[in-house]
Scaffold this motif. Structure first.
Motif, PDB file in Angstrom:
ATOM      1  N   ALA A 166       0.837  -1.205   0.000  1.00 45.65           N
ATOM      2  CA  ALA A 166       0.000   0.000   0.000  1.00 45.65           C
ATOM      3  C   ALA A 166       0.871   1.255   0.000  1.00 45.65           C
ATOM      4  O   ALA A 166       0.605   2.211  -0.731  1.00 45.65           O
ATOM      5  N   ILE A 167       1.921   1.242   0.831  1.00 42.44           N
ATOM      6  CA  ILE A 167       2.832   2.389   0.912  1.00 42.44           C
ATOM      7  C   ILE A 167       3.556   2.588  -0.412  1.00 42.44           C
ATOM      8  O   ILE A 167       3.666   3.707  -0.929  1.00 42.44           O
ATOM      9  N   PHE A 168       4.052   1.472  -0.957  1.00 47.89           N
ATOM     10  CA  PHE A 168       4.782   1.548  -2.224  1.00 47.89           C
ATOM     11  C   PHE A 168       3.906   2.148  -3.318  1.00 47.89           C
ATOM     12  O   PHE A 168       4.294   3.091  -4.006  1.00 47.89           O
ATOM     13  N   LEU A 169       2.702   1.596  -3.462  1.00 46.33           N
ATOM     14  CA  LEU A 169       1.812   2.066  -4.522  1.00 46.33           C
ATOM     15  C   LEU A 169       1.402   3.514  -4.283  1.00 46.33           C
ATOM     16  O   LEU A 169       1.332   4.313  -5.223  1.00 46.33           O
ATOM     17  N   ALA A 170       1.136   3.860  -3.027  1.00 51.67           N
ATOM     18  CA  ALA A 170       0.731   5.230  -2.714  1.00 51.67           C
ATOM     19  C   ALA A 170       1.804   6.211  -3.178  1.00 51.67           C
ATOM     20  O   ALA A 170       1.518   7.187  -3.881  1.00 51.67           O
ATOM     21  N   ALA A 171       3.050   5.933  -2.805  1.00 47.83           N
ATOM     22  CA  ALA A 171       4.140   6.851  -3.148  1.00 47.83           C
ATOM     23  C   ALA A 171       4.386   6.871  -4.651  1.00 47.83           C
ATOM     24  O   ALA A 171       4.549   7.940  -5.253  1.00 47.83           O
ATOM     25  N   ALA A 172       4.408   5.692  -5.264  1.00 52.46           N
ATOM     26  CA  ALA A 172       4.748   5.617  -6.684  1.00 52.46           C
ATOM     27  C   ALA A 172       3.663   6.265  -7.547  1.00 52.46           C
ATOM     28  O   ALA A 172       3.956   7.038  -8.460  1.00 52.46           O
ATOM     29  N   ILE A 173       2.411   5.962  -7.246  1.00 48.61           N
ATOM     30  CA  ILE A 173       1.328   6.495  -8.087  1.00 48.61           C
ATOM     31  C   ILE A 173       1.165   8.005  -7.855  1.00 48.61           C
ATOM     32  O   ILE A 173       0.886   8.757  -8.789  1.00 48.61           O
ATOM     33  N   ALA A 174       1.399   8.446  -6.611  1.00 48.19           N
ATOM     34  CA  ALA A 174       1.357   9.890  -6.344  1.00 48.19           C
ATOM     35  C   ALA A 174       2.401  10.608  -7.176  1.00 48.19           C
ATOM     36  O   ALA A 174       2.144  11.673  -7.747  1.00 48.19           O
ATOM     37  N   ASN A 175       3.565  10.017  -7.261  1.00 50.92           N
ATOM     38  CA  ASN A 175       4.642  10.579  -8.068  1.00 50.92           C
ATOM     39  C   ASN A 175       4.223  10.685  -9.534  1.00 50.92           C
ATOM     40  O   ASN A 175       4.338  11.742 -10.151  1.00 50.92           O
ATOM     41  N   LEU A 176       3.674   9.601 -10.080  1.00 50.03           N
ATOM     42  CA  LEU A 176       3.241   9.618 -11.482  1.00 50.03           C
ATOM     43  C   LEU A 176       2.148  10.654 -11.719  1.00 50.03           C
ATOM     44  O   LEU A 176       2.154  11.386 -12.707  1.00 50.03           O
ATOM     45  N   MET A 177       1.195  10.700 -10.789  1.00 49.98           N
ATOM     46  CA  MET A 177       0.067  11.619 -10.951  1.00 49.98           C
ATOM     47  C   MET A 177       0.536  13.076 -10.951  1.00 49.98           C
ATOM     48  O   MET A 177      -0.001  13.920 -11.672  1.00 49.98           O
ATOM     49  N   THR A 178       1.549  13.350 -10.113  1.00 54.43           N
ATOM     50  CA  THR A 178       2.097  14.701 -10.074  1.00 54.43           C
ATOM     51  C   THR A 178       2.509  15.150 -11.477  1.00 54.43           C
ATOM     52  O   THR A 178       2.201  16.255 -11.920  1.00 54.43           O
ATOM     53  N   TYR A 179       3.170  14.232 -12.198  1.00 51.16           N
ATOM     54  CA  TYR A 179       3.662  14.607 -13.522  1.00 51.16           C
ATOM     55  C   TYR A 179       2.547  14.613 -14.560  1.00 51.16           C
ATOM     56  O   TYR A 179       2.590  15.396 -15.504  1.00 51.16           O
TER      57      TYR A 179
END
Lengths: 252, 105
Positions: free
Chosen positions: A169-182
């Motif tokens: 959950a933590i991994f996906l939260a951080a990774a997808i947040a990063n992608l969404m930012t861009y």
């Protein structure tokens, strides 16, 4: 046993710090919409959109620090994590560099509003001192990195947690947040600069092609680094995580 | 304790994966410039709207790439320092507590 684990962690911290400092040394612009590169109307628009989140974020921070002063250190850690990660310009498969955002950890710990303030402060620092991003584009950059990113992280975490796999959950939260930012950055640029043929959609494809693909390996890196820090917290900061109801008390 | 050992192993793997992700592009794309993605976005803007001129400049423009890299290094070091400090403090505390528990048992 205790000695080896202590030494191991110290080495880990040392390597991580070294790695962060070394990889930060590549002088190149990386992400964020640059100073002056949004037409006035859009610059003002994103400022207006971002400001309420910032104000609510300030209230959220005051509430957290007043209700649970013992969490101040952890709050500092969440801010520092964003500070570090947004200084890391990492090479990517597209042959250009970009950097992680680090907002996922704080969003999971303290909620997205707290991160809207911490993320904006990092952006302000970079805009003022590093000529990275900008003051006119601060509203837009804050919206993508300090608002959308943390909210996405928060909801992804909530969405994945029922599976019981907290680190996933933590991994996906951080990774997808990063992608969404861009992706949001790409949308912002596409709205401001629609192509003469194909309009906003064509522009979006162009900007997303620049940012999003570059960002994929960096998003994975960000997810992994966030889990790394989470592991440290789960080992040594159990009290704080219990206070935040992120892990269950061993006694309870 | 086994739990901590387990995490530690995972932590090394996590670091290794990040290093691999960072190094692989450098090895695979030897001729790439690895410039900033936002520089490319700027080029794209100039392509889409050649007449667009930035209407505001950064207050402080440091032209020296060396000084720029210094500031980025400072940013990373300051952040890493705070993280190390907090984790170290928590670690010391949790070890004191473990010690305490062992004695009281």
């Amino acid at each position: 046993m205790i000695i080896t684990s202590k030494r191991g962690s110290l080495i880990l911290i040392g390597i991580l710090s070294f790695y962060q400092i070394v990889s930060a040394a590549a002088p190149a612009y990386a992400m964020h919409i640059m100073e002056g590169f949004l037409p006035v109307g859009w610059a003002v628009f994103w400022w207006i959109v971002a400001l309420p989140f910032f104000v609510l974020g300030l209230r959220s921070l005051t509430r957290i620090t007043q209700a649970k002063p013992e969490l101040k250190l952890l709050l500092a850690l969440a801010g520092a994590f964003t500070f570090v990660l947004s200084a890391l310009k990492m090479p990517s498969v597209t042959g250009s560099c970009s950097h992680p955002t680090g907002t996922g950890l704080g969003a999971v710990l303290f909620g997205p509003l707290a991160m809207s303030v911490l993320g904006s402060l990092v952006l302000l620092f970079q805009a003022l001192l590093l000529a990275h991003g900008g003051l006119t584009t601060l509203g837009a950059n804050a919206f993508s990195m300090a608002i959308v990113g943390p909210f996405v992280a928060f909801w992804i975490y909530r969405l994945v947690m029922p599976t019981g796999k907290q680190r996933l959950a933590i991994f996906l939260a951080a990774a997808i947040a990063n992608l969404m930012t861009y992706l949001v950055t790409s949308v912002q640029l596409a709205l401001a600069f629609p192509a003469t043929t194909g309009g906003i959609v064509a522009s979006f494809a162009k900007f997303a092609g620049i940012f999003a693909i570059t960002q994929v390996p960096l998003a994975i890196s960000e997810g992994l680094l966030t889990v790394l820090v989470w592991n440290w917290l789960a080992n040594y900061g159990r009290q704080e995580l219990e206070t935040l109801n992120l892990i269950k008390s061993e006694n309870g | 304790m086994t739990k901590i050992q387990n995490h530690k192993w995972n932590n090394w793997l996590l670091l290794l994966a990040v290093v691999a992700l960072t190094v692989t592009p450098l090895v695979l794309l030897k001729d790439a410039e690895f410039g900033g993605a936002d520089g490319k976005a700027q080029e794209a803007i100039e392509e889409i709207q050649p007449e667009y001129k930035p209407w505001f400049n950064s207050l402080i423009q440091i032209s020296s790439t060396e000084v720029q890299s210094l500031l980025f290094a400072v940013q990373a070091a300051a952040g890493a320092g705070v993280i190390g400090y907090v984790i170290g403090l928590y670690k010391g505390r949790s070890e004191r507590q473990n010690h305490h528990n062992e004695n009281s048992d």
